[in-house]
Scaffold this motif. Sequence first.
Motif, PDB file in Angstrom:
ATOM      1  N   SER A 267      12.127 -57.809 -29.757  1.00  0.00           N
ATOM      2  CA  SER A 267      12.201 -59.022 -30.571  1.00  0.00           C
ATOM      3  C   SER A 267      11.768 -60.237 -29.772  1.00  0.00           C
ATOM      4  O   SER A 267      11.161 -61.174 -30.324  1.00  0.00           O
ATOM      5  CB  SER A 267      13.615 -59.272 -31.117  1.00  0.00           C
ATOM      6  N   ALA A 268      12.049 -60.249 -28.451  1.00  0.00           N
ATOM      7  CA  ALA A 268      11.637 -61.374 -27.606  1.00  0.00           C
ATOM      8  C   ALA A 268      10.114 -61.456 -27.566  1.00  0.00           C
ATOM      9  O   ALA A 268       9.534 -62.548 -27.709  1.00  0.00           O
ATOM     10  CB  ALA A 268      12.205 -61.194 -26.194  1.00  0.00           C
ATOM     11  N   VAL A 269       9.475 -60.303 -27.433  1.00  0.00           N
ATOM     12  CA  VAL A 269       8.005 -60.266 -27.407  1.00  0.00           C
ATOM     13  C   VAL A 269       7.472 -60.790 -28.739  1.00  0.00           C
ATOM     14  O   VAL A 269       6.562 -61.621 -28.790  1.00  0.00           O
ATOM     15  CB  VAL A 269       7.503 -58.819 -27.131  1.00  0.00           C
ATOM     16  N   TYR A 270       8.080 -60.309 -29.833  1.00  0.00           N
ATOM     17  CA  TYR A 270       7.658 -60.728 -31.183  1.00  0.00           C
ATOM     18  C   TYR A 270       7.789 -62.242 -31.346  1.00  0.00           C
ATOM     19  O   TYR A 270       6.909 -62.919 -31.869  1.00  0.00           O
ATOM     20  CB  TYR A 270       8.510 -59.987 -32.218  1.00  0.00           C
ATOM     21  N   MET A 271       8.914 -62.787 -30.793  1.00  0.00           N
ATOM     22  CA  MET A 271       9.164 -64.217 -30.899  1.00  0.00           C
ATOM     23  C   MET A 271       8.086 -65.008 -30.154  1.00  0.00           C
ATOM     24  O   MET A 271       7.545 -65.990 -30.667  1.00  0.00           O
ATOM     25  CB  MET A 271      10.538 -64.518 -30.286  1.00  0.00           C
ATOM     26  N   ILE A 272       7.760 -64.556 -28.951  1.00  0.00           N
ATOM     27  CA  ILE A 272       6.734 -65.238 -28.145  1.00  0.00           C
ATOM     28  C   ILE A 272       5.401 -65.234 -28.894  1.00  0.00           C
ATOM     29  O   ILE A 272       4.720 -66.251 -29.006  1.00  0.00           O
ATOM     30  CB  ILE A 272       6.609 -64.583 -26.748  1.00  0.00           C
ATOM     31  N   VAL A 273       5.046 -64.042 -29.444  1.00  0.00           N
ATOM     32  CA  VAL A 273       3.786 -63.924 -30.184  1.00  0.00           C
ATOM     33  C   VAL A 273       3.780 -64.932 -31.330  1.00  0.00           C
ATOM     34  O   VAL A 273       2.792 -65.657 -31.546  1.00  0.00           O
ATOM     35  CB  VAL A 273       3.606 -62.467 -30.712  1.00  0.00           C
ATOM     36  N   GLU A 274       4.899 -65.022 -32.062  1.00  0.00           N
ATOM     37  CA  GLU A 274       4.988 -65.929 -33.215  1.00  0.00           C
ATOM     38  C   GLU A 274       4.860 -67.395 -32.773  1.00  0.00           C
ATOM     39  O   GLU A 274       4.164 -68.183 -33.412  1.00  0.00           O
ATOM     40  CB  GLU A 274       6.325 -65.729 -33.951  1.00  0.00           C
ATOM     41  N   LEU A 279       1.549 -72.280 -32.413  1.00  0.00           N
ATOM     42  CA  LEU A 279       0.953 -73.359 -31.623  1.00  0.00           C
ATOM     43  C   LEU A 279      -0.562 -73.391 -31.790  1.00  0.00           C
ATOM     44  O   LEU A 279      -1.177 -74.455 -31.872  1.00  0.00           O
ATOM     45  CB  LEU A 279       1.315 -73.188 -30.147  1.00  0.00           C
ATOM     46  N   ILE A 280      -1.163 -72.193 -31.855  1.00  0.00           N
ATOM     47  CA  ILE A 280      -2.626 -72.135 -31.944  1.00  0.00           C
ATOM     48  C   ILE A 280      -3.108 -72.332 -33.377  1.00  0.00           C
ATOM     49  O   ILE A 280      -3.998 -73.129 -33.650  1.00  0.00           O
ATOM     50  CB  ILE A 280      -3.159 -70.793 -31.371  1.00  0.00           C
ATOM     51  N   LEU A 281      -2.479 -71.564 -34.298  1.00  0.00           N
ATOM     52  CA  LEU A 281      -2.989 -71.561 -35.677  1.00  0.00           C
ATOM     53  C   LEU A 281      -2.246 -72.515 -36.614  1.00  0.00           C
ATOM     54  O   LEU A 281      -2.563 -72.633 -37.777  1.00  0.00           O
ATOM     55  CB  LEU A 281      -2.933 -70.139 -36.260  1.00  0.00           C
ATOM     56  N   GLY A 282      -1.181 -73.121 -36.134  1.00  0.00           N
ATOM     57  CA  GLY A 282      -0.410 -74.029 -36.982  1.00  0.00           C
ATOM     58  C   GLY A 282       0.692 -73.287 -37.713  1.00  0.00           C
ATOM     59  O   GLY A 282       0.883 -72.079 -37.525  1.00  0.00           O
TER      60      GLY A 282
END
Length: 336
Positions: A267-274, A279-282
Amino acid sequence: MKEKTDVPCAGTKKQNKKVDIIVPCFNESGTVNLFYDRTSEAVETIDGYEFSFIFIDDGSTDDTLDRIRNLVRVNQQKNDSPGTGSIRYISFSRNFGKEAAMYAGLRASDSDYALIMDADLQHPPQMIGSMISRLEETGADSCAARRVSRKGEPKIRSMFARLFYKIMNRFSDIEIADGVVDFRLMSRRMVRAIVNMPENQRFSKGIFAWVGFDTCWIEFENVERIAGESKWSVWSLTKYAIDGFIDFAVSPLKFVGVFGSITAAGSAVYMIVEIVKTLILGKDVPGYASTICLILFFGGLIIAILSVIGEYIGRMYLETKGRPIYVEKESNIDES
Ligand code: UDP
Ligand code: MG
């Protein structure tokens, strides 16, 4: 006239060693007399040993206790027959289960050896001589019987039993042989070690393995019970398996710990990805379904983990109460 089985003794000259035959009985009205007759007949032919019976009436609701009392009376009347030991009994105030009955029998035993046997003649009395011989020959502290076939047993029960032993041996610290039954001859010192384990929730197959000592094995074909019915329902067997597993394995606690950590890391990895994606795509508004799925998944996971922990806590709670393993209603054993 029957021929005597010559059982080699550990010493050079033969001594009359004593053996207590412990028999847990729960609603065994149809078998107890037959058991006594057949077993007494079988042990009569074993030279150099004196056999006594300890019947444990585990809160039977039929006339098992009357039959046991009657056996005691008849035995006392003919106490002149050589080699016939006493018959002792303990009757419980209610049904406490076979585990408690075996414990009570072992506690009451004061002989060189204790032998646990079922009352339904599924444990062949003719094997007693060979069990004693094996024990004496090998110098082991216990001789245990192992069924090599499960003929006559419902297939589904055999399948689950095999699976249970596989899981048990894989995840606990003890090794229990497949097919092992509670038909076991034990030395005094092994009995003492077992009686000194006062745990309330008992799983004897595990306790026998846990106390250690050398065990020799004797194999036999499954025999069907002589009369009456097995006392085990699917539910009670499942409970027995779960209790036995939890009694001797803490691996489920480790497993939920590892599983929880892996899920948390995921879930931590998923959170970072999100976060990076935002930040990049808005801002990304859709995602209602995946949010609900995650909430449900983690909710379920937490409840599952808590219930595993709860199983252990529940057992600790019961154990800390320090209740007796059984309550005696009557007995002909002098405790003093
Ligand atoms: N038994 C007992 N208390 C119980 C259930 C069983 O003392 O609550 C005794 C029963 O009388 C018998 C032995 O344990 O002598 C084995 O029981 P059963 O034959 O029902 O088990 P199975 O052979 O089917 O495993
Ligand atoms: Mg049986």
